[in-house]
Motif scaffolding. Sequence first.
Motif, PDB file in Angstrom:
ATOM      1  N   VAL A   1      43.153  62.534  28.073  1.00 38.54           N
ATOM      2  CA  VAL A   1      43.788  62.853  29.168  1.00 38.54           C
ATOM      3  C   VAL A   1      44.278  63.827  28.864  1.00 38.54           C
ATOM      4  N   PHE A   2      44.965  63.736  28.400  1.00 33.48           N
ATOM      5  CA  PHE A   2      45.930  64.784  28.042  1.00 33.48           C
ATOM      6  C   PHE A   2      45.732  65.746  27.038  1.00 33.48           C
ATOM      7  N   GLN A   3      45.238  66.032  26.096  1.00 28.15           N
ATOM      8  CA  GLN A   3      44.531  66.659  25.134  1.00 28.15           C
ATOM      9  C   GLN A   3      43.608  67.706  26.179  1.00 28.15           C
ATOM     10  N   PHE A   4      43.143  66.941  27.135  1.00 23.95           N
ATOM     11  CA  PHE A   4      42.034  67.836  27.858  1.00 23.95           C
ATOM     12  C   PHE A   4      42.752  68.391  28.492  1.00 23.95           C
ATOM     13  N   VAL A   5      43.482  67.696  29.358  1.00 27.93           N
ATOM     14  CA  VAL A   5      44.680  69.183  29.807  1.00 27.93           C
ATOM     15  C   VAL A   5      45.617  70.704  29.234  1.00 27.93           C
ATOM     16  N   LEU A   6      46.416  69.863  28.123  1.00 26.59           N
ATOM     17  CA  LEU A   6      47.627  70.985  27.301  1.00 26.59           C
ATOM     18  C   LEU A   6      46.208  71.429  27.410  1.00 26.59           C
ATOM     19  N   TRP A   7      45.345  71.228  26.389  1.00 28.23           N
ATOM     20  CA  TRP A   7      44.194  72.376  25.320  1.00 28.23           C
ATOM     21  C   TRP A   7      43.059  72.915  25.603  1.00 28.23           C
ATOM     22  N   SER A   8      42.438  72.235  26.281  1.00 29.31           N
ATOM     23  CA  SER A   8      41.195  72.400  26.897  1.00 29.31           C
ATOM     24  C   SER A   8      40.731  73.064  28.111  1.00 29.31           C
ATOM     25  N   ASP A   9      41.968  73.602  28.782  1.00 27.10           N
ATOM     26  CA  ASP A   9      42.215  73.845  30.574  1.00 27.10           C
ATOM     27  C   ASP A   9      41.415  73.290  31.783  1.00 27.10           C
ATOM     28  N   LYS A  10      41.086  71.803  31.634  1.00 25.86           N
ATOM     29  CA  LYS A  10      40.166  71.108  32.018  1.00 25.86           C
ATOM     30  C   LYS A  10      41.475  70.636  33.340  1.00 25.86           C
ATOM     31  N   SER A  11      41.144  70.689  34.192  1.00 28.92           N
ATOM     32  CA  SER A  11      41.977  70.219  35.867  1.00 28.92           C
ATOM     33  C   SER A  11      42.304  68.927  35.328  1.00 28.92           C
ATOM     34  N   PRO A  12      42.690  67.783  36.165  1.00 34.99           N
ATOM     35  CA  PRO A  12      43.550  66.303  35.780  1.00 34.99           C
ATOM     36  C   PRO A  12      42.691  66.036  35.535  1.00 34.99           C
ATOM     37  N   GLN A  13      41.865  65.836  36.892  1.00 34.27           N
ATOM     38  CA  GLN A  13      40.467  65.311  37.425  1.00 34.27           C
ATOM     39  C   GLN A  13      39.076  64.897  36.495  1.00 34.27           C
ATOM     40  N   ASP A  14      38.776  66.298  35.757  1.00 34.78           N
ATOM     41  CA  ASP A  14      38.163  66.376  35.275  1.00 34.78           C
ATOM     42  C   ASP A  14      38.224  65.807  33.887  1.00 34.78           C
ATOM     43  N   ALA A  15      39.809  66.103  33.272  1.00 38.16           N
ATOM     44  CA  ALA A  15      40.055  65.654  32.442  1.00 38.16           C
ATOM     45  C   ALA A  15      39.973  63.808  32.063  1.00 38.16           C
ATOM     46  N   ILE A  16      40.432  63.247  33.351  1.00 37.78           N
ATOM     47  CA  ILE A  16      40.257  61.846  33.396  1.00 37.78           C
ATOM     48  C   ILE A  16      39.131  61.337  32.936  1.00 37.78           C
ATOM     49  N   LYS A  17      37.628  62.334  33.942  1.00 40.74           N
ATOM     50  CA  LYS A  17      36.204  62.140  34.558  1.00 40.74           C
ATOM     51  C   LYS A  17      35.945  62.425  32.923  1.00 40.74           C
ATOM     52  N   HIS A  18      36.142  63.069  31.904  1.00 40.81           N
ATOM     53  CA  HIS A  18      35.543  63.079  30.788  1.00 40.81           C
ATOM     54  C   HIS A  18      35.627  61.612  29.996  1.00 40.81           C
ATOM     55  N   ALA A  19      37.843  61.818  29.739  1.00 40.61           N
ATOM     56  CA  ALA A  19      38.093  60.819  28.619  1.00 40.61           C
ATOM     57  C   ALA A  19      37.870  59.981  29.406  1.00 40.61           C
ATOM     58  N   MET A  20      37.870  59.356  29.998  1.00 38.78           N
ATOM     59  CA  MET A  20      37.436  57.746  30.129  1.00 38.78           C
ATOM     60  C   MET A  20      36.082  57.425  30.297  1.00 38.78           C
ATOM     61  N   VAL A  21      35.288  57.673  30.061  1.00 36.96           N
ATOM     62  CA  VAL A  21      33.722  57.394  30.141  1.00 36.96           C
ATOM     63  C   VAL A  21      33.806  55.828  29.484  1.00 36.96           C
ATOM     64  N   ASP A  22      33.594  55.229  29.926  1.00 35.24           N
ATOM     65  CA  ASP A  22      33.044  53.229  28.986  1.00 35.24           C
ATOM     66  C   ASP A  22      31.688  53.864  28.941  1.00 35.24           C
ATOM     67  N   THR A  23      31.710  53.290  27.147  1.00 34.11           N
ATOM     68  CA  THR A  23      30.387  53.502  26.374  1.00 34.11           C
ATOM     69  C   THR A  23      29.664  52.331  26.734  1.00 34.11           C
ATOM     70  N   GLN A  24      28.861  52.163  26.353  1.00 27.83           N
ATOM     71  CA  GLN A  24      27.658  51.389  26.885  1.00 27.83           C
ATOM     72  C   GLN A  24      27.028  50.799  25.208  1.00 27.83           C
TER      73      GLN A  24
END
Length: 168
Positions: A142-165
């Motif tokens: 999540v921190f990587q997405f916000v700091l280095w990929s310029d994602k919004s905090p909401q998008d970073a959490i959404k993309h980083a916190m995907v549970d694998t099925q």
Amino acid sequence: MLDDQWSELDQEEAPPVDMLAAFFEARGWSVDHVSDEEISVEIKGNWTSYQLRAIWRDEDHVLQILLLPEIRVPEEKKLAIYETLGLINEQLWLGHFDLWSTNSILLFRHATMLGGSGMLGLDQAQSIVDMAIDEWERFYPVFQFVLWSDKSPQDAIKHAMVDTQGEA
């Protein structure tokens, strides 16, 4: 040899710094004794290396664990990181993520009151340390997405916190 070190701990309680030092050494981590009340170790995680500091406050019987990767937040990213911290911290039951104002370093911190005896058991030591590492490993992307990929905090959490099925 690792089994011998674990058996020496023998599930007994010990002063927190002593118990954690023995626990860290049993895991093969080199312990730096900063003072009688503080120790530090370097830990290799899945995403990065962390410095773990354990600080004992005898006057109030509190053990504080700080886990710090080497992540400094640039000034222009602080607002987004503060929002990210708020979104992440509301998901945690124990501990919290923080941004040190003096040097802009991200960290996870958790304090445990040990009661009147001021002693720490092996199971408790392992739980505290593993919990801190697990939380960083879980939220590091999540921190990587916000700091280095310029994602919004909401998008970073959404993309980083995907549970694998299922299984790959």
